[in-house]
Design a protein around this motif. Structure first.
Motif, PDB file in Angstrom:
ATOM      1  N   CYS A  32       0.805  -1.227   0.000  1.00 51.89           N
ATOM      2  CA  CYS A  32       0.000   0.000   0.000  1.00 51.89           C
ATOM      3  C   CYS A  32       0.836   1.274   0.000  1.00 51.89           C
ATOM      4  N   GLY A  33       2.165   1.135  -0.019  1.00 56.22           N
ATOM      5  CA  GLY A  33       3.032   2.294  -0.176  1.00 56.22           C
ATOM      6  C   GLY A  33       3.321   3.091   1.075  1.00 56.22           C
ATOM      7  N   VAL A  34       3.279   2.439   2.239  1.00 56.24           N
ATOM      8  CA  VAL A  34       3.651   3.134   3.469  1.00 56.24           C
ATOM      9  C   VAL A  34       4.823   2.411   4.129  1.00 56.24           C
ATOM     10  N   LYS A  35       5.454   3.086   5.071  1.00 57.22           N
ATOM     11  CA  LYS A  35       6.617   2.510   5.746  1.00 57.22           C
ATOM     12  C   LYS A  35       6.243   1.194   6.422  1.00 57.22           C
ATOM     13  N   PRO A  36       6.981   0.119   6.129  1.00 57.80           N
ATOM     14  CA  PRO A  36       6.661  -1.192   6.715  1.00 57.80           C
ATOM     15  C   PRO A  36       7.192  -1.331   8.133  1.00 57.80           C
ATOM     16  N   ASP A  37       6.581  -0.577   9.055  1.00 60.24           N
ATOM     17  CA  ASP A  37       7.070  -0.586  10.430  1.00 60.24           C
ATOM     18  C   ASP A  37       6.326  -1.592  11.307  1.00 60.24           C
ATOM     19  N   GLY A  38       5.316  -2.272  10.731  1.00 58.12           N
ATOM     20  CA  GLY A  38       4.590  -3.279  11.497  1.00 58.12           C
ATOM     21  C   GLY A  38       3.674  -2.710  12.551  1.00 58.12           C
ATOM     22  N   ALA A  39       3.350  -1.420  12.438  1.00 57.21           N
ATOM     23  CA  ALA A  39       2.449  -0.768  13.400  1.00 57.21           C
ATOM     24  C   ALA A  39       1.213  -0.271  12.658  1.00 57.21           C
ATOM     25  N   ARG A  74      -5.437   4.547   6.213  1.00 58.63           N
ATOM     26  CA  ARG A  74      -5.795   5.353   5.036  1.00 58.63           C
ATOM     27  C   ARG A  74      -5.184   4.767   3.763  1.00 58.63           C
ATOM     28  N   ALA A  75      -3.955   4.261   3.880  1.00 62.79           N
ATOM     29  CA  ALA A  75      -3.296   3.677   2.708  1.00 62.79           C
ATOM     30  C   ALA A  75      -4.011   2.406   2.245  1.00 62.79           C
ATOM     31  N   ILE A  76      -4.441   1.580   3.200  1.00 61.26           N
ATOM     32  CA  ILE A  76      -5.183   0.361   2.848  1.00 61.26           C
ATOM     33  C   ILE A  76      -6.497   0.721   2.172  1.00 61.26           C
ATOM     34  N   ALA A  77      -7.224   1.678   2.746  1.00 60.97           N
ATOM     35  CA  ALA A  77      -8.505   2.085   2.167  1.00 60.97           C
ATOM     36  C   ALA A  77      -8.322   2.613   0.753  1.00 60.97           C
ATOM     37  N   ALA A  78      -7.266   3.392   0.538  1.00 61.84           N
ATOM     38  CA  ALA A  78      -7.016   3.943  -0.793  1.00 61.84           C
ATOM     39  C   ALA A  78      -6.620   2.844  -1.780  1.00 61.84           C
ATOM     40  N   HIS A  79      -5.757   1.942  -1.342  1.00 65.62           N
ATOM     41  CA  HIS A  79      -5.268   0.882  -2.230  1.00 65.62           C
ATOM     42  C   HIS A  79      -6.403  -0.029  -2.692  1.00 65.62           C
ATOM     43  N   LEU A  88     -11.698   1.518  -0.800  1.00 60.65           N
ATOM     44  CA  LEU A  88     -12.736   1.330   0.202  1.00 60.65           C
ATOM     45  C   LEU A  88     -13.242   2.680   0.685  1.00 60.65           C
ATOM     46  N   THR A  89     -14.559   2.840   0.766  1.00 57.74           N
ATOM     47  CA  THR A  89     -15.129   4.043   1.356  1.00 57.74           C
ATOM     48  C   THR A  89     -14.797   4.072   2.848  1.00 57.74           C
ATOM     49  N   PRO A  90     -14.920   5.237   3.498  1.00 59.05           N
ATOM     50  CA  PRO A  90     -14.665   5.270   4.945  1.00 59.05           C
ATOM     51  C   PRO A  90     -15.512   4.275   5.724  1.00 59.05           C
ATOM     52  N   LYS A  91     -16.766   4.097   5.359  1.00 62.87           N
ATOM     53  CA  LYS A  91     -17.625   3.159   6.074  1.00 62.87           C
ATOM     54  C   LYS A  91     -17.143   1.728   5.866  1.00 62.87           C
ATOM     55  N   ARG A  92     -16.882   1.366   4.625  1.00 60.90           N
ATOM     56  CA  ARG A  92     -16.432  -0.002   4.346  1.00 60.90           C
ATOM     57  C   ARG A  92     -15.068  -0.259   4.974  1.00 60.90           C
ATOM     58  N   GLY A 105     -13.078   7.354  12.303  1.00 63.32           N
ATOM     59  CA  GLY A 105     -12.605   8.710  12.519  1.00 63.32           C
ATOM     60  C   GLY A 105     -11.346   9.013  11.712  1.00 63.32           C
ATOM     61  N   TRP A 106     -10.454   8.035  11.607  1.00 65.21           N
ATOM     62  CA  TRP A 106      -9.242   8.222  10.806  1.00 65.21           C
ATOM     63  C   TRP A 106      -9.558   8.379   9.326  1.00 65.21           C
ATOM     64  N   LEU A 107     -10.549   7.631   8.850  1.00 61.02           N
ATOM     65  CA  LEU A 107     -10.831   7.587   7.415  1.00 61.02           C
ATOM     66  C   LEU A 107     -11.787   8.681   6.939  1.00 61.02           C
ATOM     67  N   SER A 108     -12.534   9.256   7.848  1.00 56.02           N
ATOM     68  CA  SER A 108     -13.559  10.234   7.451  1.00 56.02           C
ATOM     69  C   SER A 108     -12.935  11.604   7.163  1.00 56.02           C
TER      70      SER A 108
END
Length: 208
Positions: free
Chosen positions: A14-21, A28-33, A36-40, A205-208
């Motif tokens: 998903c293009g973010v730092k692979p820090d395992g956290a 947000r990166a997963i939803a974009a990749h 996915l809508t914020p609800k989904r 809240g993070w995705l909205s």
């Protein structure tokens, strides 16, 4: 497999730092990749986070003591003495409890362990794995399902949501009632409902 390995692979995808956290940036990166809508995204990630211990575990842990097996599978083990030969033996236990169901063969076939639960929302059994393999066009998963615990841990969770009509429920909103309905389909009951509500609401809240 080390804890958090599947999450790191997902972060790379998903293009973010692979820090395992798992946090807002990763969500947000997963939803974009995956578009996915914020609800989904909130419902999927909230349930997956609970099921996988915040994305640290992507393969079923079958290291059970005899007493625990009697509680989890009372129809398979009538007494601790009967369960004892399977205690702390994941392969033997999986072959026993998953035999002759979910498309698996007999205990002797080894299908139970081969097709044990994998993914952020665990996909279990030969039938489910075959359906997922067909869905994503990777027939090799039927013979070797191990990538479901690895680079396909999130894809298999999305497949679970699609197969069970959970995205349709997610579209109705993010509230306690809908989270409870989705939990019932994921868990078969309401185990960990408070945590699922907390996680889903926070991620929304993070995705909205």
């Amino acid at each position: 497999m080390p804890k958090g390995h599947a999450l790191k692979m997902l972060q790379l995808t998903c293009g973010v730092k692979p820090d395992g956290a798992f946090g807002p940036n990763t969500a947000r990166a997963i939803a974009a990749h995956y578009n996915l809508t914020p609800k989904r995204g909130a419902h999927l990630l909230g349930q997956a986070a609970h099921e996988s211990g915040n994305f640290m575990v992507s393969e079923e842990n079958l290291n059970y003591r005899a007493a625990t097996m009697c509680r989890v599978w009372p129809s398979r083990f009538a007494s601790e003495a009967e369960a004892a030969p399977y205690a702390m033996n994941p392969e033997k236990l999986a072959n026993k409890v998953y035999a002759d169901r979910m498309g698996n063969g007999s205990e002797a076939s080894g299908d139970g362990f081969k097709n044990r639960g994998r993914g952020f929302i665990q996909l279990t059994g030969a039938t489910n794995i075959k359906q997922f393999a067909e869905h994503i066009g990777r027939d090799s998963l039927v013979d070797d399902p191990s990538p479901i615990a690895d680079e396909l841990a999130m894809d298999s969770a999305i497949f679970f949501f699609e197969k069970n009509g959970l995205f349709g429920l997610a579209d109705k909103g993010v509230n306690d009632s809908i989270i409870k309905s989705i939990t019932k389909r994921v868990n078969g009951g309401y185990h960990g409902l408070d945590d699922r509500i907390a996680k889903t609401t926070k991620i929304y809240g993070w995705l909205s």
